[in-house]
Design a protein around this motif. Structure first.
Motif, PDB file in Angstrom:
ATOM      1  N   TYR A 159      84.194 -43.834 -45.842  1.00 35.43           N
ATOM      2  CA  TYR A 159      85.632 -43.944 -46.090  1.00 35.43           C
ATOM      3  C   TYR A 159      86.326 -44.592 -44.897  1.00 35.43           C
ATOM      4  O   TYR A 159      85.826 -44.576 -43.776  1.00 35.43           O
ATOM      5  CB  TYR A 159      86.230 -42.557 -46.357  1.00 35.43           C
ATOM      6  CG  TYR A 159      85.598 -41.845 -47.524  1.00 35.43           C
ATOM      7  CD1 TYR A 159      85.952 -42.167 -48.826  1.00 35.43           C
ATOM      8  CD2 TYR A 159      84.649 -40.854 -47.323  1.00 35.43           C
ATOM      9  CE1 TYR A 159      85.367 -41.523 -49.901  1.00 35.43           C
ATOM     10  CE2 TYR A 159      84.057 -40.207 -48.386  1.00 35.43           C
ATOM     11  CZ  TYR A 159      84.424 -40.542 -49.682  1.00 35.43           C
ATOM     12  OH  TYR A 159      83.842 -39.903 -50.743  1.00 35.43           O
ATOM     13  N   GLU A 160      87.519 -45.183 -45.177  1.00 33.07           N
ATOM     14  CA  GLU A 160      88.298 -45.823 -44.121  1.00 33.07           C
ATOM     15  C   GLU A 160      88.860 -44.760 -43.183  1.00 33.07           C
ATOM     16  O   GLU A 160      89.362 -43.730 -43.627  1.00 33.07           O
ATOM     17  CB  GLU A 160      89.444 -46.633 -44.730  1.00 33.07           C
ATOM     18  CG  GLU A 160      88.973 -47.861 -45.500  1.00 33.07           C
ATOM     19  CD  GLU A 160      90.149 -48.657 -46.034  1.00 33.07           C
ATOM     20  OE1 GLU A 160      91.272 -48.118 -45.994  1.00 33.07           O
ATOM     21  OE2 GLU A 160      89.950 -49.787 -46.466  1.00 33.07           O
ATOM     22  N   GLU A 161      88.804 -45.050 -41.875  1.00 36.95           N
ATOM     23  CA  GLU A 161      89.311 -44.128 -40.872  1.00 36.95           C
ATOM     24  C   GLU A 161      90.285 -44.848 -39.953  1.00 36.95           C
ATOM     25  O   GLU A 161      90.117 -46.038 -39.661  1.00 36.95           O
ATOM     26  CB  GLU A 161      88.167 -43.533 -40.043  1.00 36.95           C
ATOM     27  CG  GLU A 161      87.194 -42.692 -40.849  1.00 36.95           C
ATOM     28  CD  GLU A 161      86.100 -42.092 -39.996  1.00 36.95           C
ATOM     29  OE1 GLU A 161      86.256 -42.142 -38.761  1.00 36.95           O
ATOM     30  OE2 GLU A 161      85.119 -41.579 -40.556  1.00 36.95           O
ATOM     31  N   ASP A 162      91.312 -44.124 -39.506  1.00 33.86           N
ATOM     32  CA  ASP A 162      92.309 -44.627 -38.550  1.00 33.86           C
ATOM     33  C   ASP A 162      92.993 -45.896 -39.076  1.00 33.86           C
ATOM     34  O   ASP A 162      93.205 -46.873 -38.345  1.00 33.86           O
ATOM     35  CB  ASP A 162      91.661 -44.906 -37.187  1.00 33.86           C
ATOM     36  CG  ASP A 162      91.056 -43.650 -36.597  1.00 33.86           C
ATOM     37  OD1 ASP A 162      91.532 -42.561 -36.939  1.00 33.86           O
ATOM     38  OD2 ASP A 162      90.094 -43.759 -35.812  1.00 33.86           O
ATOM     39  N   VAL A 163      93.354 -45.888 -40.360  1.00 40.43           N
ATOM     40  CA  VAL A 163      94.087 -47.005 -40.970  1.00 40.43           C
ATOM     41  C   VAL A 163      95.535 -46.549 -41.123  1.00 40.43           C
ATOM     42  O   VAL A 163      95.803 -45.526 -41.767  1.00 40.43           O
ATOM     43  CB  VAL A 163      93.479 -47.389 -42.340  1.00 40.43           C
ATOM     44  CG1 VAL A 163      94.295 -48.501 -42.985  1.00 40.43           C
ATOM     45  CG2 VAL A 163      92.046 -47.851 -42.164  1.00 40.43           C
ATOM     46  N   PHE A 164      96.491 -47.319 -40.540  1.00 36.49           N
ATOM     47  CA  PHE A 164      97.911 -46.971 -40.554  1.00 36.49           C
ATOM     48  C   PHE A 164      98.688 -48.054 -41.304  1.00 36.49           C
ATOM     49  O   PHE A 164      99.134 -49.044 -40.695  1.00 36.49           O
ATOM     50  CB  PHE A 164      98.462 -46.828 -39.122  1.00 36.49           C
ATOM     51  CG  PHE A 164      97.648 -45.885 -38.283  1.00 36.49           C
ATOM     52  CD1 PHE A 164      97.719 -44.512 -38.504  1.00 36.49           C
ATOM     53  CD2 PHE A 164      96.809 -46.348 -37.278  1.00 36.49           C
ATOM     54  CE1 PHE A 164      96.971 -43.640 -37.738  1.00 36.49           C
ATOM     55  CE2 PHE A 164      96.076 -45.478 -36.523  1.00 36.49           C
ATOM     56  CZ  PHE A 164      96.145 -44.112 -36.756  1.00 36.49           C
ATOM     57  N   PRO A 165      98.881 -47.900 -42.610  1.00 33.06           N
ATOM     58  CA  PRO A 165      99.603 -48.948 -43.390  1.00 33.06           C
ATOM     59  C   PRO A 165     101.123 -48.794 -43.244  1.00 33.06           C
ATOM     60  O   PRO A 165     101.633 -47.721 -42.893  1.00 33.06           O
ATOM     61  CB  PRO A 165      99.157 -48.672 -44.825  1.00 33.06           C
ATOM     62  CG  PRO A 165      98.876 -47.212 -44.860  1.00 33.06           C
ATOM     63  CD  PRO A 165      98.356 -46.848 -43.486  1.00 33.06           C
ATOM     64  N   ASN A 166     101.845 -49.906 -43.520  1.00 32.98           N
ATOM     65  CA  ASN A 166     103.318 -49.919 -43.597  1.00 32.98           C
ATOM     66  C   ASN A 166     103.969 -49.361 -42.335  1.00 32.98           C
ATOM     67  O   ASN A 166     104.923 -48.579 -42.387  1.00 32.98           O
ATOM     68  CB  ASN A 166     103.807 -49.129 -44.822  1.00 32.98           C
ATOM     69  CG  ASN A 166     103.319 -49.736 -46.118  1.00 32.98           C
ATOM     70  OD1 ASN A 166     103.084 -50.948 -46.207  1.00 32.98           O
ATOM     71  ND2 ASN A 166     103.147 -48.895 -47.150  1.00 32.98           N
ATOM     72  N   ASN A 167     103.457 -49.767 -41.199  1.00 31.71           N
ATOM     73  CA  ASN A 167     104.076 -49.458 -39.904  1.00 31.71           C
ATOM     74  C   ASN A 167     104.024 -47.966 -39.546  1.00 31.71           C
ATOM     75  O   ASN A 167     104.764 -47.519 -38.673  1.00 31.71           O
ATOM     76  CB  ASN A 167     105.523 -49.954 -39.872  1.00 31.71           C
ATOM     77  CG  ASN A 167     105.987 -50.231 -38.446  1.00 31.71           C
ATOM     78  OD1 ASN A 167     105.180 -50.519 -37.573  1.00 31.71           O
ATOM     79  ND2 ASN A 167     107.278 -50.148 -38.217  1.00 31.71           N
ATOM     80  N   HIS A 168     103.189 -47.168 -40.206  1.00 35.07           N
ATOM     81  CA  HIS A 168     103.064 -45.744 -39.875  1.00 35.07           C
ATOM     82  C   HIS A 168     102.196 -45.577 -38.628  1.00 35.07           C
ATOM     83  O   HIS A 168     101.303 -46.398 -38.352  1.00 35.07           O
ATOM     84  CB  HIS A 168     102.454 -44.977 -41.047  1.00 35.07           C
ATOM     85  CG  HIS A 168     103.389 -44.794 -42.209  1.00 35.07           C
ATOM     86  ND1 HIS A 168     104.434 -43.922 -42.199  1.00 35.07           N
ATOM     87  CD2 HIS A 168     103.427 -45.414 -43.426  1.00 35.07           C
ATOM     88  CE1 HIS A 168     105.073 -43.970 -43.347  1.00 35.07           C
ATOM     89  NE2 HIS A 168     104.484 -44.878 -44.114  1.00 35.07           N
ATOM     90  N   THR A 169     102.469 -44.492 -37.885  1.00 33.76           N
ATOM     91  CA  THR A 169     101.657 -44.169 -36.699  1.00 33.76           C
ATOM     92  C   THR A 169     100.740 -42.973 -36.916  1.00 33.76           C
ATOM     93  O   THR A 169     100.054 -42.544 -35.997  1.00 33.76           O
ATOM     94  CB  THR A 169     102.574 -43.876 -35.497  1.00 33.76           C
ATOM     95  OG1 THR A 169     103.450 -42.797 -35.851  1.00 33.76           O
ATOM     96  CG2 THR A 169     103.375 -45.107 -35.111  1.00 33.76           C
ATOM     97  N   SER A 170     100.758 -42.393 -38.116  1.00 32.85           N
ATOM     98  CA  SER A 170      99.883 -41.276 -38.474  1.00 32.85           C
ATOM     99  C   SER A 170      99.321 -41.520 -39.867  1.00 32.85           C
ATOM    100  O   SER A 170      99.891 -42.292 -40.655  1.00 32.85           O
ATOM    101  CB  SER A 170     100.645 -39.942 -38.427  1.00 32.85           C
ATOM    102  OG  SER A 170     101.717 -39.951 -39.338  1.00 32.85           O
ATOM    103  N   VAL A 171      98.222 -40.900 -40.156  1.00 29.31           N
ATOM    104  CA  VAL A 171      97.540 -41.112 -41.438  1.00 29.31           C
ATOM    105  C   VAL A 171      98.211 -40.268 -42.517  1.00 29.31           C
ATOM    106  O   VAL A 171      98.944 -39.308 -42.247  1.00 29.31           O
ATOM    107  CB  VAL A 171      96.041 -40.748 -41.332  1.00 29.31           C
ATOM    108  CG1 VAL A 171      95.344 -41.653 -40.365  1.00 29.31           C
ATOM    109  CG2 VAL A 171      95.869 -39.294 -40.939  1.00 29.31           C
TER     110      VAL A 171
END
Length: 573
Positions: free
Chosen positions: A388-400
């Motif tokens: 699975y994808e890890e440490d991916v922050f979409p749409n300018n987020h800083t947390s998952v």
């Protein structure tokens, strides 16, 4: 007074006065203080120790009740002689070999009755009442015949503490020799009877050659050693230097131990990783060729069920050949099935991989770490990640997604947003979510403050839509009046609570002020008591019997002096 003294002799008066002079004089307070200081100096080692009459030093740490000499001992100086045995008072005790003589003294032969002797037997050491001999028809006093010898006349033995409690005192080893000789005779007779019985049985065995159980007695049972010649069974005991099995692990649930056969089936060291020399009876029973023998027995049973007539004990060679042939055919079938699967699906290159023991073994990769765990030289080991994808922050987020949870919903921790595909709003989003939560809480509290009859009226108003507008206006005005009255009541209640809290606070402050004044007073008294001699100080002046209140504890914490405070001297000045 003069008449009474005139009647008393002068020598007696002089004697009494001399006895008063010999008594020790009473020490003054200054003498006691000097003696105490000298004792402390001797204990500290700054002053020389006291010396007795023999010139030996007296240990200053000896307790006073030991070193103090009684007044009747008559000591002229410091001494410990009164604690040692006094030779003139020591009593001489009898030796360990001394004991009362038994029997009678046969060294003397008496032929004539003596005056004061026993009238029955003629012995001088007892009277007629105490005579243990059979009463004679005519006593020795009149016949002068068969006069009995005297008993030994011996004084009482003076025994010490151990001598009085010696259980073997007066024991004669020669008396026991007769018992030993009697038992030896009995054993010799038993040995002869056993030999005669064995000779008779051997003659019977030679006559009966058709006996099938002829050699059964000569077979050793497991754990025993049987000698058919003597019919004696001896247990095979362990070597005394070896550790007993039940002492290897004292936990009663660790392994089953049978004390009758001295066997421990399970491993007493189960769960430990250390090297041990004993792992239980089952480990020795199922190791080595025993497993191979069990597999051969199982194969014989299975072959017998399938119609092959073979037995492990009757035909061991035939069974071994059949098992080898069976294992060979089974391996050929396995290889054939594996080759067919590889030909159809491929993947032969994965079978040529090194074994797992070599995959995780030593490598040529050199990595050097610091004392804090950081890498100084070399490359860090690659972290194994999941699919699975890890440490991916979409749409300018800083947390998952899923880092924040509220009211049964998951969201982003950085902006408290519960929409997965939303853009991050940061601190503004957090404040907005908090404002909505506070507004919902306020609306819930306002609904709780509204009376039940008003809620009922509002519900009736909503349900009834056929009323006229005038009725609605009247109801609204009535409702507004009730709301105003409820608000006034709430306002009065809050004012009353504030007033009560204020009064309570003023009372607590007054109590605190009183406690502070009392603490200042006690501190001044303590300072005065410190400078006063403790013998002139009032009784229990520096102690308090009652439990302090909360205000008194607070005042003590506020007023107590702190030696480690750098501003303490400034405050005192």
């Amino acid at each position: 007074m003069a008449n009474t003294l005139a009647n008393v002799p002068v020598s007696k008066i002089i004697k009494n006065t001399s006895s008063f002079e010999d008594e020790p004089k009473k020490k003054s307070r200054e003498d006691w203080r000097k003696a105490k200081e000298l004792e402390e100096a001797r204990k500290a080692g700054t002053a020389p120790a006291a010396v007795d009459e023999e010139g030996k030093d007296i240990n200053p740490h000896i307790p006073q009740y030991i070193s103090a000499t009684p007044w009747y001992f008559g000591a002229q100086g410091p001494t410990l002689k009164h604690q040692r045995p006094q030779p003139e008072k020591q009593k001489q005790f009898s030796g360990i070999d001394e004991w009362y003589k038994r029997g009678v003294d046969t060294s003397k032969l008496i032929t004539k009755y003596r005056k004061g002797a026993c009238e029955n037997c003629g012995a001088m050491t007892h009277k007629r009442k105490e005579c243990m001999e059979r009463p004679r028809k005519i006593g020795a006093k009149y016949t002068n015949a068969n006069i009995a010898p005297d008993e030994f006349s011996q004084p009482e033995l003076s025994m010490d503490y151990d001598g009085k409690r010696d259980r073997w005192a007066g024991y004669d080893p020669s008396e026991h020799r007769a018992i030993v000789e009697e038992y030896q005779k009995i054993e010799e007779a038993k040995r002869q009877m056993r030999a005669e019985k064995l000779n008779a049985e051997e003659n019977d065995e030679q006559d009966s050659d058709k006996d099938e159980d002829k050699y059964v007695d000569e077979v050793d049972m497991p754990g025993t050693k049987v000698d058919s010649k003597q019919r004696i069974t001896v247990r095979n005991l362990r070597i005394r230097e070896d550790t007993a099995k039940y002492l290897r692990n004292l936990d009663p649930n660790s392994a089953y131990y049978d004390p009758k056969t001295r066997s421990m089936r399970d491993n007493p060291y189960a769960g430990t990783e250390r090297e041990v020399d004993y792992k239980g009876e089952n480990f020795a029973r199922f190791s080595g060729d025993t497993q191979r023998h069990a597999n051969a027995q199982l194969f014989a049973w299975e072959a017998h069920e399938r119609g092959v007539d073979v037995h492990l004990l009757a035909e061991p060679t035939k069974l071994e050949l059949l098992k080898q042939e069976y294992d060979k055919k089974r391996d050929e079938l396995k290889d054939k099935a594996r080759d067919s699967i590889i030909d159809r699906y491929g993947g032969e290159e994965h079978l040529d991989a090194p074994p797992s023991s070599l995959l995780l073994a030593q490598t040529e990769q050199y990595v050097e770490y610091s004392r804090y765990g950081k890498i100084i030289k070399g490359q860090d080991r690659q972290v194994i990640r999941s699919k699975y994808e890890e440490d991916v922050f979409p749409n300018n987020h800083t947390s998952v997604w899923g880092s924040y949870w509220q009211a049964g919903k998951w969201g982003y921790k950085c902006c408290h947003s519960f929409i997965k595909n939303s853009y991050c709003t940061g601190e503004a989003g957090i404040k907005a979510s908090e404002a909505t939560i506070m507004a919902s809480k306020k609306s819930i509290t306002n609904e709780e403050h509204v009376p039940d009859d008003e809620k009922q009226e509002s519900e009736d108003e909503k349900s009834s839509g056929s009323d006229t507008s005038s009725d609605e206006e009247e109801k609204k005005s009535r409702l507004m009046k009730k709301l105003r009255s409820s608000k006034k009541k709430d306002k009065k209640r809050k004012q009353k609570e504030r007033r009560k809290n204020k009064e309570k606070l003023i009372k607590e402050q007054d109590k605190l002020q009183q406690a502070l004044q009392k603490e200042e007073k006690t501190q001044k008294e303590m300072e005065e008591y410190i400078h006063i001699d403790e013998r002139k100080r009032p009784y229990n002046s520096m102690y308090e019997a009652k439990e302090p209140t909360a205000e008194e504890i607070e005042a003590f914490q506020m007023k107590r002096k702190r030696a480690d405070d750098p501003m303490a001297d400034f405050l005192n000045n």
